[in-house]
Design an enzyme around this catalytic site. Structure first.
Site, mmCIF file in Angstrom:
data_model
loop_
_atom_site.group_PDB
_atom_site.id
_atom_site.type_symbol
_atom_site.label_atom_id
_atom_site.label_comp_id
_atom_site.label_asym_id
_atom_site.label_seq_id
_atom_site.Cartn_x
_atom_site.Cartn_y
_atom_site.Cartn_z
ATOM 1 C CD GLU A 19 17.502 -67.133 75.153
ATOM 2 O OE1 GLU A 19 17.875 -66.178 75.834
ATOM 3 O OE2 GLU A 19 18.239 -68.092 74.859
ATOM 4 C CD GLU A 69 21.974 -61.794 79.610
ATOM 5 O OE1 GLU A 69 21.181 -60.959 80.072
ATOM 6 O OE2 GLU A 69 21.720 -62.449 78.573
ATOM 7 N NE ARG A 87 23.364 -59.793 70.740
ATOM 8 C CZ ARG A 87 22.638 -59.962 71.843
ATOM 9 N NH1 ARG A 87 23.075 -60.760 72.801
ATOM 10 N NH2 ARG A 87 21.510 -59.328 72.005
ATOM 11 C CE LYS A 140 20.332 -56.847 73.943
ATOM 12 N NZ LYS A 140 19.602 -57.452 75.077
ATOM 13 C CG ASP A 180 17.399 -56.957 77.655
ATOM 14 O OD1 ASP A 180 17.512 -57.079 76.424
ATOM 15 O OD2 ASP A 180 17.197 -57.919 78.416
ATOM 16 C CD GLU A 208 21.147 -57.165 69.274
ATOM 17 O OE1 GLU A 208 21.670 -58.161 68.739
ATOM 18 O OE2 GLU A 208 21.233 -56.924 70.496
ATOM 19 C CD GLU A 254 13.468 -60.410 76.212
ATOM 20 O OE1 GLU A 254 13.936 -60.772 77.307
ATOM 21 O OE2 GLU A 254 14.170 -60.151 75.211
#
Length: 646
Positions: A136, A262, A295, A336, A341, A363, A369
């Site tokens: 992914e 999610e 997370r 993060k 994101d 993170e 991405e």
């Protein structure tokens, strides 16, 4: 398949000049050091005194930690004194870096990692996902670990990968996707042997294996009718499962958890909070000295785009800050770097400075991405250096790197591609991540030159060419993509290429609110969502005010007219035009710079790079034309320089 190695390729250690090496100590990590020395052509010395390089245990009074080492030299001889076996391994690789760059140390230099945990999270699936594929958000082929629905029989390439990670100080890897599918959930049960085999490959390089787990495993694996973290049966299920893991993998690192995010299951299904969930797992791990990384990427992904009061950026702070102080000591909250994101530009997540009684891990995302899918050459270390050096409390208060007591994690960018990272130059990001996780104060430009020397040797033309292409590549990518911190103008699903309104009317909370009059999200306390107020001073006030908000995140915090003037004096609309034309023009220069290196680097590497630079040039022009045309049509304000929009 012809494998094109990353840094430290075979035969590239000739600069060690067959120097006599003596290694003192026993165990698998010391054996790895001896094998390294032999592979480099170094000659084993009969005694420490006869060695040009001696790697020896440090004196007990040195205070070196298990991973630390000290290099000293008297001109004729180099001594690496190590605090523990990992320190010996890292000390060897520091000598290699020094020799590759012609560094000759005089006196004594001490090296200790800034972060205790330096981990790469692989988002690899065993079963190929129908939408995301095998890895992914991976842009370098399939998994290094898995093929045809099983662990690979031949793990020799994983061994070479482990060596490369050890050379940059990585000490942990997660071997499966944070979005845990039913097939991957079995790694905790009947497929535990696969994790055991991987751990055996990583162990001689000082790297512990971690596992992403399904929070609902007690229910989904069919043993219980619930996964409620406060149910004693569930706690016992996890205690038993964890004991089975450690019985087979005594140095297992711990669990990584994505919960209530999610679509992944979590404690909210039972009216529990994240501290309940994390602590239940932490208590199963505690007898074995394992950790749970939980997370903080939790938000409502079913938002109503019509509701301007809802703000995805607020979600992590609103969810986790009230829980500060409630997490067990072996819980690490993995946050993060930004509130959304992994965008090309975001402000720092306010969760990190706010949670002073919780261990926080930063993170990052090494896989590209939102920064070009490893089809674009984008060196991310300057971005990471800015994040790690940011001072949330202003002035001379500690930088972020001093506040993340739980370590640093990143999404890995490696796959089974012959070039490891798809784009050969994306290897620089993996290298830089490890080096900055070890020492955030390292200069990103210097780290780039380190990687180049280890990868391509001492050809000055190659070194200069690689440096020119990569050193400012992050700024170039930002210039031709999303402006002034607005983010998410990407094609839905793939996240590659421009789509200005692709996520604008979606449930994902990724809006820019562009209209005929202006652009940006009002996140002020005075008139917006209040997000700016989640920061400590002086940043809360700086972000709140149009007079002091940094230009690069202007549109993240404010909705402004197109005629609003930046600190440079340029209007927002003209800045959009200028940067997109300049960024695309710079991208168009890259193929010629790469072409100049042909014949000086491996031909296979050059061919793959040429293909990628052609795509970057095409894509950058598409970004330029779509973004500029969109905002010209929206604003009705032409480019003052008369360039072509459509």
């Amino acid at each position: 398949m012809t494998e094109h190695p990353m840094w430290l390729p075979d035969g590239a250690l000739a600069f060690l000049d067959r120097l006599p090496v003596h290694v003192v100590g026993d165990g698998p990590l010391l054996d790895s050091v001896r094998a390294e020395a032999a592979g480099a052509g170094a000659v084993g010395a009969g005694s420490v005194d006869a060695a040009a390089l001696a790697i020896v245990p440090a004196d007990a009074s040195s205070g070196l930690g298990e991973e630390g080492f000290e290099i000293s030299s008297d001109g004729a001889r180099t001594i690496v004194a190590y605090g523990g076996p990992r320190g010996a391994l890292y000390g060897w690789f520091q000598v290699v870096r020094d020799r590759a760059q012609g560094v000759r140390r005089e006196g004594s230099t001490r090296f200790e990692p800034q972060q205790r945990l330096r981990v790469l999270d692989h988002w690899d699936n065993i079963a190929v996902h129908p939408v995301m594929g095998q890895v992914e958000r991976g842009y370098a082929g399939g998994s290094l670990f898995y093929a045809d629905g099983e662990l690979r029989d031949d793990l020799s390439r994983v061994g070479r990968y482990a060596r490369l990670l050890a050379s940059i100080g990585i000490n942990a890897v997660t071997v499966n996707n944070v979005n845990v599918g039913r097939r991957e959930a079995r790694l905790l049960a009947d497929d535990l042997g696969a994790v055991e085999r991987l751990a055996a490959v990583f162990r001689p390089w000082g790297i512990r294996v971690h596992l992403s787990i399904d929070f609902a495993a007690p229910l989904n694996l069919g043993d219980l009718d619930t996964s409620d973290p406060l149910d004693e049966r569930v706690a016992q299920w996890w205690a038993d499962a964890t004991a089975r893991v450690y019985a087979r993998i005594p140095d297992f690192g711990g669990y990584l958890v994505k919960a209530d995010s999610e679509g992944q299951p979590g404690p909210h299904a039972y009216g529990r909070d994240h501290a309940h969930g994390a602590n239940m797992l932490a208590r199963a791990l505690a007898p074995h000295r394992g950790i749970v990384r939980w997370r903080a990427f939790v938000y409502n992904h079913r938002q109503d785009w019509r509701d301007r009061s809802t703000d995805r950026a607020r979600a992590a702070y609103d969810t986790f800050v009230p829980l500060d102080g409630r997490f067990d000591d072996n819980v690490v909250l993995q946050v993060k770097y930004g509130p959304l994101d992994f965008q090309t530009r975001e402000p720092l997540s306010p969760v990190i400075p706010a949670m002073t009684r919780t261990k926080i891990a930063l993170e990052l995302q090494v896989t590209q991405e939102y920064t070009g899918h490893q089809r674009h050459a984008v060196y991310l270390a300057p971005q990471w250096s800015g994040i790690l050096g940011f001072r949330p409390f202003g002035g001379d208060d500690p930088p972020l790197s001093d506040l993340v007591r739980g370590g640093i994690a990143a999404v890995a960018n490696v796959g089974d591609d012959a070039f490891w990272t798809g784009h050969p130059l994306a290897q620089a990001n993996l290298y830089a991540y490890g080096r900055l996780a070890w020492d955030a104060a390292l200069d990103a430009s210097d780290v780039l030159d380190e990687w180049s020397a280890l990868t391509f040797g001492d050809d000055e033309t190659v070194a200069a060419g690689i440096h020119s292409i990569l050193d400012e590549s992050w700024a170039t990518y930002e210039a031709y993509t999303a402006p002034l911190g607005v983010g998410f103008m990407v094609t839905p699903g793939s996240h590659y290429g421009p789509s200005v309104d692709g996520y604008e009317y979606s449930p994902w909370g990724t809006y820019h609110f562009a209209d005929r009059d202006g652009i940006g999200v009002d996140r002020t306390v005075a008139t917006g969502t209040g997000y700016a107020g989640q920061y400590p001073e002086p940043w809360a006030s700086r972000f709140e005010s149009l007079d002091t908000v940094p230009d690069e995140v202007l549109l993240f915090f404010h909705h402004v007219p197109y005629g609003h003037r930046l600190s440079s004096g340029t209007t927002v609309i003209q800045h959009i035009y200028d940067t997109h034309f300049a960024g695309a023009a710079r991208a168009a220069e890259l193929p010629a710079e790469w072409d100049a290196l042909r014949g000086r680097i491996d031909e296979g590497v050059w061919m793959r790079g040429a293909e990628r630079f052609a795509e970057q040039t095409r894509s950058a022009a598409e970004w330029r034309d779509q973004i500029n045309t969109y905002f010209w049509r929206a604003s009705g304000i032409p480019d003052e320089r008369g360039r072509t929009n459509y």
